[in-house]
Design a protein around this motif. Structure first.
Motif, PDB file in Angstrom:
ATOM      1  N   GLY A 161      25.857  -8.296   7.755  1.00 10.58           N
ATOM      2  CA  GLY A 161      25.745  -6.847   7.859  1.00 10.58           C
ATOM      3  C   GLY A 161      26.632  -6.341   8.966  1.00 10.58           C
ATOM      4  N   LEU A 162      26.673  -5.038   9.146  1.00 10.49           N
ATOM      5  CA  LEU A 162      27.536  -4.445  10.163  1.00 10.49           C
ATOM      6  C   LEU A 162      27.050  -4.754  11.571  1.00 10.49           C
ATOM      7  N   SER A 163      25.763  -5.049  11.718  1.00  6.69           N
ATOM      8  CA  SER A 163      25.222  -5.299  13.051  1.00  6.69           C
ATOM      9  C   SER A 163      24.996  -6.776  13.353  1.00  6.69           C
ATOM     10  N   PRO A 173      26.549  -9.899   1.371  1.00  4.57           N
ATOM     11  CA  PRO A 173      26.284  -8.686   2.161  1.00  4.57           C
ATOM     12  C   PRO A 173      24.794  -8.379   2.215  1.00  4.57           C
ATOM     13  N   VAL A 195      24.391  -2.547   2.392  1.00  6.30           N
ATOM     14  CA  VAL A 195      25.782  -2.453   2.844  1.00  6.30           C
ATOM     15  C   VAL A 195      26.604  -1.707   1.801  1.00  6.30           C
ATOM     16  N   ASP A 196      27.326  -0.688   2.231  1.00  6.90           N
ATOM     17  CA  ASP A 196      28.153   0.092   1.322  1.00  6.90           C
ATOM     18  C   ASP A 196      29.411  -0.699   0.963  1.00  6.90           C
ATOM     19  N   ALA A 199      32.474  -0.990   3.191  1.00  7.40           N
ATOM     20  CA  ALA A 199      32.443  -1.820   4.392  1.00  7.40           C
ATOM     21  C   ALA A 199      32.791  -3.279   4.112  1.00  7.40           C
ATOM     22  N   LEU A 224      35.877  -4.981   5.886  1.00  3.37           N
ATOM     23  CA  LEU A 224      35.596  -5.269   7.290  1.00  3.37           C
ATOM     24  C   LEU A 224      34.776  -6.538   7.424  1.00  3.37           C
ATOM     25  N   LEU A 225      33.740  -6.688   6.581  1.00  2.20           N
ATOM     26  CA  LEU A 225      32.893  -7.885   6.653  1.00  2.20           C
ATOM     27  C   LEU A 225      33.656  -9.129   6.226  1.00  2.20           C
ATOM     28  N   ARG A 238      35.837  -9.991   9.213  1.00  2.00           N
ATOM     29  CA  ARG A 238      35.027 -10.448  10.356  1.00  2.00           C
ATOM     30  C   ARG A 238      34.501 -11.861  10.123  1.00  2.00           C
ATOM     31  N   HIS A 239      34.130 -12.190   8.881  1.00  2.00           N
ATOM     32  CA  HIS A 239      33.518 -13.489   8.580  1.00  2.00           C
ATOM     33  C   HIS A 239      34.479 -14.441   7.879  1.00  2.00           C
TER      34      HIS A 239
END
Length: 506
Positions: A40-42, A233, A237-238, A241, A244-245, A248-249
């Protein structure tokens, strides 16, 4: 030459065999490696292979202690959480037969399933609708408590025995339970090279929900079976996004339905994903526009696959064997696929029905309680998919059209007969017909057309549909027309209903 692909049969499935044991065969060797990240974003929730295997095998023990016995069918009414794959594999590990279902189904639809399925019990998330029943119910809290129990012994046996069931609408209009054997997971090895080019070093992100069979197979079971890491996700999660995920991963492969790629592109003119090798798409036909736009944005190549609930995916493009422009790809090595006419295989470059050989290890055992319908899908040694295509000299297959009126709603195949039957008794409707219409370029939705004395309140109609049908089966608009289009024999021409729908916007 005949339109047949046959490079020889795939290696036979080992025996004795258990689907869950195969999926987690690398768990001891890779105990500390991350098997799953729910991102997730957080932040992310991470599951090591050791933790995942303990949860699965402990759940198997708990289900047996709850009174279920090997061979029992267990209906899964679970949400979009990690509880879903753990319960699924835990049941199979213990020799039970899980039946995963969409969390979007209504209580009424679940009730019909229970009547035809006769399950021994239900695994239930209280937030997910289910029917009132006297069957034993195991809640998510109880399932979570099972994870720390001693590990169940793998229930090994004949790879041809029943492992799980999934529901498909089928051409009859009634949801059919498709019976799959333990060997179905072994057959998916043909996808590893023929579609994914998947290895232990991969980090595969799937954009779908845990409780979607596309995610369950491509996003979880297949990565785990080679020792890779699955990235899913988090709920909510939209799609915008997801790049970005992925960055990031460090996702190396991305899998999604075409609609997800479309949504991402609508929010991102460029996509910078240094680790991503390629994308996968299935569930519905991907358009050349989406494929071209994804490549132009920097996402790389998309490789498409064709399959169905009865046999998963067996035709695909891959980095080693990319599809020709306009084609689906070629049958995966080890498959036997043909294009059939009424008298058998047609010639190369001739249109016919796409068919797969009855000996394919991924082909279903049959429809539960519907032997006649199962046999009706066979033509000699070939299982008829109901979809038309043509094969060229390089065995590349171009998809032509559906042979029936099946609709595609965001990757789910939906029978118009099922939707029509659910809505036909609404007061004020004389007759109703549904089909999928193009509402804008590369986007289709289910639309209902009806006759009656006068146009009805659309909000009322949508409310009635919401009470009777899962969200993905519900018409997104209702159109009042004077009469239904029919052929000379009086058969409803569902595709002609689209003439009453405005031309799509850009």
């Amino acid at each position: 030459m005949q339109a047949i692909f046959d490079d020889g049969a795939f290696a036979p499935c080992p025996t004795p065999f258990n689907l869950a044991a195969y999926v987690l065969a690398h768990a001891d060797r890779l105990a500390d490696k991350v098997a799953l990240s729910v991102v997730g974003l957080s932040g992310a929730e991470r599951w090591s292979y050791a933790r995942l295997q303990q949860a699965v095998r402990g759940t198997g023990t708990g289900l047996l202690q709850a009174g279920f016995t090997p061979g029992d069918k267990i209906l899964m009414r679970l949400g979009n959480t990690v509880d879903f794959p753990i319960a699924y594999l835990g049941a199979i590990a213990a020799g039970l037969v899980p039946v995963p279902t969409s969390s979007q189904l209504t209580a009424r639809e679940v009730g019909k399933m229970i009547d035809g399925l006769a399950p021994a019990g239900i695994l239930h998330d209280p937030a997910v609708a289910t029917a009132t029943t006297d069957l034993p119910v195991i809640t998510t809290d109880a399932l979570k408590a099972m994870r720390d129990l001693p590990p169940v012994d793998w229930a090994l046996g004949d790879p041809d025995r029943l492992a799980y069931l999934v529901y498909t609408s089928g051409t009859s209009g009634n949801a059919r339970a498709v019976m799959h054997a333990h060997r179905a997971i072994w057959a998916r090895r043909m996808m590893h090279d023929g579609w994914y080019e998947l290895s232990e070093d991969d980090r595969l992100m799937h954009a779908g929900a845990f409780n979607w069979t596309y995610t369950l197979g491509t996003g979880l079971m297949d990565p785990w079976s080679v020792g890779a890491t699955a990235l899913i996700p988090a709920e909510g999660v939209d799609p915008q996004a997801l790049p970005l995920l992925m960055k990031r991963h460090e996702a190396t492969i991305f899998a999604a339905a075409p609609g997800v790629y479309r949504k991402i592109l609508s929010h991102h003119e460029s996509i910078v994903l240094p680790k991503l090798r390629h994308g996968l798409t299935a569930g519905e036909k991907v358009s050349d526009q989406i494929r071209d736009d994804w490549r132009a944005a920097g996402g790389g190549e998309l490789y498409e696959a064709f399959g169905m609930s009865e046999c998963s995916t067996f035709i695909s493009g891959s980095p080693s064997h990319p599809a020709k422009p306009g084609a689906l790809g070629r049958p995966q090595t080890g498959r036997r696929v043909a294009i059939l006419g009424p008298d058998g295989p047609v010639g190369l470059d001739e249109e016919g029905v796409i068919a797969i050989h009855r000996d394919d290890p991924g082909l279903m055992l049959g429809y539960l309680g519907a032997e006649e319908e199962t046999q009706s899908r066979m033509q000699g040694d070939w299982f008829l998919t109901g979809d038309h295509g043509r094969m060229d000299a390089d065995h590349q297959i171009t998809y032509m059209a559906r042979a029936d009126d099946m609709m595609n709603a965001g990757g789910y195949r939906v029978s118009p007969l099922e939707v029509e039957a659910a809505l036909s008794d609404i007061p004020g409707i004389t007759e109703i017909g549904v089909t999928d219409c193009e509402v804008k370029k590369d986007a289709r939705l289910i639309i209902a057309f009806y006759t009656g004395p006068e146009a009805l309140d659309e909000a009322m109609l949508k409310q009635a549909a919401a009470e009777r049908l899962a969200r993905y089966k519900q018409p997104r608009a209702f159109v009042h027309i004077d009469q239904m289009p029919r052929n000379p024999n009086g058969k409803l021409l569902r595709r002609a209903l689209r003439d009453h729908w405005p031309a799509p916007t850009a």
